[in-house]
Scaffold this motif. Structure first.
Motif, PDB file in Angstrom:
ATOM      1  N   ALA A 269      -5.522  56.846  22.051  1.00  0.00           N
ATOM      2  CA  ALA A 269      -4.498  56.251  20.977  1.00  0.00           C
ATOM      3  C   ALA A 269      -5.371  55.572  20.107  1.00  0.00           C
ATOM      4  O   ALA A 269      -6.674  55.496  19.946  1.00  0.00           O
ATOM      5  N   SER A 270      -4.690  54.870  19.082  1.00  0.00           N
ATOM      6  CA  SER A 270      -5.395  53.964  17.943  1.00  0.00           C
ATOM      7  C   SER A 270      -4.256  53.040  17.580  1.00  0.00           C
ATOM      8  O   SER A 270      -3.069  52.753  17.840  1.00  0.00           O
ATOM      9  N   THR A 271      -5.259  51.780  17.424  1.00  0.00           N
ATOM     10  CA  THR A 271      -4.308  50.447  17.288  1.00  0.00           C
ATOM     11  C   THR A 271      -3.957  50.631  15.751  1.00  0.00           C
ATOM     12  O   THR A 271      -4.727  51.412  14.739  1.00  0.00           O
TER      13      THR A 271
ATOM     14  N   SER B 192       2.230  58.419  18.943  1.00  0.00           N
ATOM     15  CA  SER B 192       2.271  57.294  18.449  1.00  0.00           C
ATOM     16  C   SER B 192       2.543  56.374  18.933  1.00  0.00           C
ATOM     17  O   SER B 192       2.926  56.455  20.338  1.00  0.00           O
ATOM     18  N   THR B 193       2.186  55.032  18.777  1.00  0.00           N
ATOM     19  CA  THR B 193       2.532  53.909  19.645  1.00  0.00           C
ATOM     20  C   THR B 193       3.567  53.171  19.171  1.00  0.00           C
ATOM     21  O   THR B 193       3.862  53.037  17.911  1.00  0.00           O
ATOM     22  N   SER B 194       4.675  52.818  19.913  1.00  0.00           N
ATOM     23  CA  SER B 194       5.821  52.068  19.686  1.00  0.00           C
ATOM     24  C   SER B 194       5.591  50.723  19.428  1.00  0.00           C
ATOM     25  O   SER B 194       5.049  49.972  20.198  1.00  0.00           O
ATOM     26  N   PRO B 195       6.051  50.089  18.219  1.00  0.00           N
ATOM     27  CA  PRO B 195       5.957  48.393  18.141  1.00  0.00           C
ATOM     28  C   PRO B 195       6.771  47.683  19.306  1.00  0.00           C
ATOM     29  O   PRO B 195       7.645  48.069  19.914  1.00  0.00           O
ATOM     30  N   SER B 196       6.106  46.575  19.637  1.00  0.00           N
ATOM     31  CA  SER B 196       6.766  45.728  20.458  1.00  0.00           C
ATOM     32  C   SER B 196       6.662  44.297  20.027  1.00  0.00           C
ATOM     33  O   SER B 196       5.961  43.970  19.036  1.00  0.00           O
ATOM     34  N   THR B 197       7.129  43.248  20.605  1.00  0.00           N
ATOM     35  CA  THR B 197       7.264  41.997  20.409  1.00  0.00           C
ATOM     36  C   THR B 197       5.614  41.426  20.338  1.00  0.00           C
ATOM     37  O   THR B 197       5.039  41.548  21.334  1.00  0.00           O
ATOM     38  N   THR B 198       5.299  40.832  19.311  1.00  0.00           N
ATOM     39  CA  THR B 198       3.934  40.359  19.364  1.00  0.00           C
ATOM     40  C   THR B 198       3.965  39.024  20.175  1.00  0.00           C
ATOM     41  O   THR B 198       4.548  38.124  20.121  1.00  0.00           O
TER      42      THR B 198
ATOM     43  N   GLU C 148      -2.303  44.698  21.996  1.00  0.00           N
ATOM     44  CA  GLU C 148      -1.767  46.103  22.483  1.00  0.00           C
ATOM     45  C   GLU C 148      -1.408  45.938  23.984  1.00  0.00           C
ATOM     46  O   GLU C 148      -2.055  45.500  24.929  1.00  0.00           O
ATOM     47  N   THR C 149      -0.238  46.267  24.238  1.00  0.00           N
ATOM     48  CA  THR C 149       0.267  46.284  25.442  1.00  0.00           C
ATOM     49  C   THR C 149       0.202  47.587  26.253  1.00  0.00           C
ATOM     50  O   THR C 149       0.752  48.771  25.850  1.00  0.00           O
TER      51      THR C 149
ATOM     52  N   THR D 282      -8.305  51.206  15.008  1.00  0.00           N
ATOM     53  CA  THR D 282      -9.516  51.742  15.716  1.00  0.00           C
ATOM     54  C   THR D 282      -8.756  52.485  16.659  1.00  0.00           C
ATOM     55  O   THR D 282      -7.841  52.405  17.815  1.00  0.00           O
ATOM     56  N   ALA D 283      -9.397  53.898  17.055  1.00  0.00           N
ATOM     57  CA  ALA D 283      -9.122  54.771  17.625  1.00  0.00           C
ATOM     58  C   ALA D 283     -10.054  54.669  19.168  1.00  0.00           C
ATOM     59  O   ALA D 283     -11.189  54.192  18.969  1.00  0.00           O
TER      60      ALA D 283
END
Length: 736
Positions: free
Chosen positions: A622-624, A530-536, A547-548, A597-598
């Motif tokens: 990964a996927s957004t 999974s991708t971890s959320p970050s500050t936008t 995406e960072t 999107t993958a």
């Protein structure tokens, strides 16, 4: 005196049963399976992130020419690998310098007709920099012919074939088969259905190595390891039918993983016709077999009628084991397959091969013109092959012919998609789609065919990639309009094709990444990356997310860049890669990507001269989501030092293969297309050894893949394991 080429080919295929015609061929709803031993690509061109598996067979091109072709053609067009001539030192037959003298080894140094060891190393490096793997033809069944009187070699090795003396390798008379174990005093093969004679007597007077001996096996493995030391990724094993399967397995057991940490890919030359232990299927435990069945079938169809190709593949080797080809250097010379001498029919058959998707590692063959079957490639007076110059009527460069080269991108874009929407005029023209991703019309008739077809593709204007190049949303050739119902009206010229795919939509700005439908497992892995959320960061455009990307462990000394399968990530074009900034040892950057999107991506370095270094396989996946995210990665380098052996007891039916897939990149990150293939050499135990990162906890499962691409997951929860700081570990499992 050495037999003529035609006599030799008759001998090698003696006793062969008649090859099935094109009417005995596989089901239209075909799903392609790519051989798992190939791993992930180092780069990608216009394929939506699918693995690149097309091989350009540049027969007897010299090393500088191969390197240039990788950089200028193969890499940019999306080829996955290049197959090159045997690189070892070989006998030099003064005067005619026939092409086949490179198949008579004199030494295992790498100074040959194609160039020096230094030039060989530079060629491999150039190909890798272009994202192209290198497979070498290797001659390990025999040395030079015992009937040869020449003691001269291209690289200067000292040898004497008449006395079986090869001091630079360490071979003497004890290293070769004689009578016994060969039952014939003249050492010839008299019964081509006798396992003993085929594997322990001399093939056409070529001195047959005693591969049962550990000392011989070690010398052969040492040669293969030397090639891998220069970066070679796999081998085409010449005369593999004449090496006992147990001997080959023992040799491979001494061969290292490649520099990419994978097992070397194997294509074995096994002529069909014999049964039992000599049948091509009997060799699949060690690797893939060359698709002679496929080449024979294509010739029969394209010199007759292609309407029966809707079931092409039935009765052949399993798709995942069949290293398919339209022709090779042997078959084009004895006329049992198509060749450049068939003109546009040869091109058309190659385009069909790339479109249809049956088999593993489909080959595109580029050789040289000849009027005599033993004729030398273009060479200087000493027999050293001169540079390849395409378009002169001397070299046949099919790999760069527009329709064929662009169909490599079509092949990559449509990987894993079923053949659908089959159409035929019941004469000699066909059309079909690959799912909803690509469509092709093939006209083998002598006049234009006009028809309205159901393409299965979304509405839009598409570039005809057979006749035009697509870039930045524009097409240099004709286009095809697909309406809202998926229909298109197309004119296909005689002996020609028209092909479109969703990565070449006019006005799209660069190509639409494809999403390959996945086969639902019986049990979904318990955890997936999974991708971890970050500050936008600053607000991205509508429909996109920020995406960072952050990577640690990259090599020092050159800037790090990001490149991937999406347009915003350069579409695998290193010239459009995203420059990252560094803080200490971590490189990072933020890119606006399409939401939901993958995609796949890799990190690269570029030095001041523009030289590119790719991190090792596999690709990151990964996927957004619907909001900004962060991907924290570790550079895929060669620092992993834990050797993990997976031994799984699994019962399968003929044609099924077993793979292991897991939660970390080395095990495919739960991507079944990147799963690790296991060997059935000790059936029912399936095994493989994989290099894993140290001090790492992970989850994994075993899967079965059918020849038609169907995937079966074992039941229950994910298996869990961890690696230590170093050394090796073995997992003994039973399918559940």
């Amino acid at each position: 005196m050495r037999p003529s080429f035609r006599t030799r080919l008759r001998a090698r295929s003696a006793g062969a049963a008649a090859v099935a015609a094109a009417g005995s061929l596989v089901a239209a709803a075909l799903t392609v399976t790519v051989a798992g031993t190939l791993g992930s690509p180092a780069a990608h061109a216009a394929s939506g992130g699918a693995p690149r598996d097309v091989v350009a067979n540049l027969f007897e091109w010299n090393w500088p020419s191969v390197g240039r072709e990788c950089s200028n053609v193969l890499g940019p067009k999306g080829y996955g690998a290049v197959q090159v001539a045997p690189p070892e030192d070989s006998i030099r037959l003064v005067g005619s310098h026939p092409w086949w003298d490179v198949y008579q080894p004199a030494g295992y140094d790498l100074n040959s007709r194609m160039g020096s060891e230094t030039q060989f190393s530079a060629m491999v490096a150039a190909c890798h920099a272009a994202g192209v793997k290198v497979y070498t033809d290797v001659v390990i069944n025999h040395t030079a012919g015992s009937n040869q009187t020449s003691t001269d070699s291209y690289g200067g090795a000292t040898f004497n074939p008449a006395t079986y003396s090869y001091p630079s390798i360490g071979y003497d008379t004890s290293s070769f088969h004689f009578d016994p174990p060969c039952p014939n005093s003249d050492l010839t093969i008299k019964d081509w259905n006798s396992v003993t004679q085929v594997q322990e007597c001399q093939l056409l007077s070529l001195s047959d190595l005693y591969t049962e001996q550990d000392s011989v096996r070690s010398k052969i493995a040492g040669y293969l390891n030397k090639l891998e030391g220069y970066g070679v990724d796999g081998f085409r094993v010449d005369a593999a039918k004449h090496i006992a399967q147990a001997d080959m397995a023992a040799i491979l057991g001494k061969v290292n993983n490649t520099a990419a940490g994978a097992r070397p890919y194997l294509m074995q030359e096994v002529y069909p016709g014999s049964g039992g232990q000599l049948a091509p299927a009997a060799f699949e435990g060690n690797g893939n077999v060359l698709g002679f069945d496929y080449a024979y079938g294509l010739r029969s169809a394209f010199l007759g009628s292609i309407t029966g190709l809707s079931t092409f593949g039935q009765g052949f080797e399993p798709s995942g084991s069949d290293a398919v080809m339209v022709t090779n250097h042997d078959l084009e010379r004895n006329g049992s397959a198509l060749s450049y001498k068939n003109g546009t029919t040869f091109n058309l058959a190659t385009e069909f091969e790339l479109a249809y998707g049956w088999g593993s590692t489909p080959q595109v063959y580029s050789g040289f013109d000849y009027s005599d079957n033993d004729q030398s490639p273009p060479a200087d007076g000493n027999g050293y092959v001169t540079d390849t110059v395409c378009g002169t009527g001397v070299w046949e460069c099919l790999d760069r012919q527009r329709g064929v080269a662009n169909m490599v991108g079509f092949h990559n874009a449509t990987a894993g998609q079923p053949v659908a929407h089959w159409w035929s005029d019941n004469n000699n023209a066909i059309a079909f789609s690959r799912g909803a991703v690509g469509w092709i019309s093939v006209n083998n008739e002598n006049s234009t065919v006009n028809a309205t077809y159901q393409t299965g593709l979304p509405a839009g204007t598409y570039c005809d990639v057979i006749h035009g190049d697509f870039a930045n949303g524009a097409c240099t050739g004709p286009t095809v309009t697909v309406d809202g119902s998926g229909n298109a009206t197309v004119s296909t010229a005689a002996k020609d094709a028209v092909a479109i795919d969703v990565n070449a939509v006019v006005g799209s700005g660069g190509g639409t990444p494809t999403t390959t439908p996945s086969t639902s497992p019986s049990t979904t892995p318990s955890t997936t990356p999974s991708t971890s959320p970050s500050t936008t960061p600053s607000t991205p455009p509508s429909g996109q997310v920020a995406e960072t990307f952050s990577v640690s462990g990259a090599p020092a000394g050159a800037p790090v860049y990001l490149v991937g399968s999406l347009t915003a990530l350069g579409s695998w074009n290193t010239g459009s890669a995203i420059a990252l900034t560094h803080a200490g040892s971590v490189w990072s950057g933020t890119v606006n990507l399409p939401a939901g999107t993958a995609f796949q991506y890799k990190y690269i370095t570029k030095d001041s001269s523009g030289n590119v270094t790719w991190e090792l396989d596999p690709n990151h996946s990964a996927s957004t989501g619907s909001a900004a995210g962060t991907l924290n990665d570790t550079w895929h380098g060669a620092t992993s030092n834990v050797s993990a052996t997976f031994d799984a007891t699994v019962t399968t039916w003929y044609g099924q293969n077993v793979y292991v897939v897991g939660s970390i990149p080395a095990l495919g990150s739960w991507n079944t297309g990147s799963a690790i293939a296991l060997s059935s050499a000790a059936y029912p135990v399936w095994a493989a050894t994989v290099t894993l990162p140290p001090n790492t906890s992970f989850e994994y499962k075993y899967i079965k893949k059918d020849p038609n691409g169907t995937i079966e997951w074992e039941s229950g929860g994910n298996r869990t394991a961890s690696t230590g700081a170093s050394g090796s570990v073995t997992f003994n499992d039973t399918w559940k």
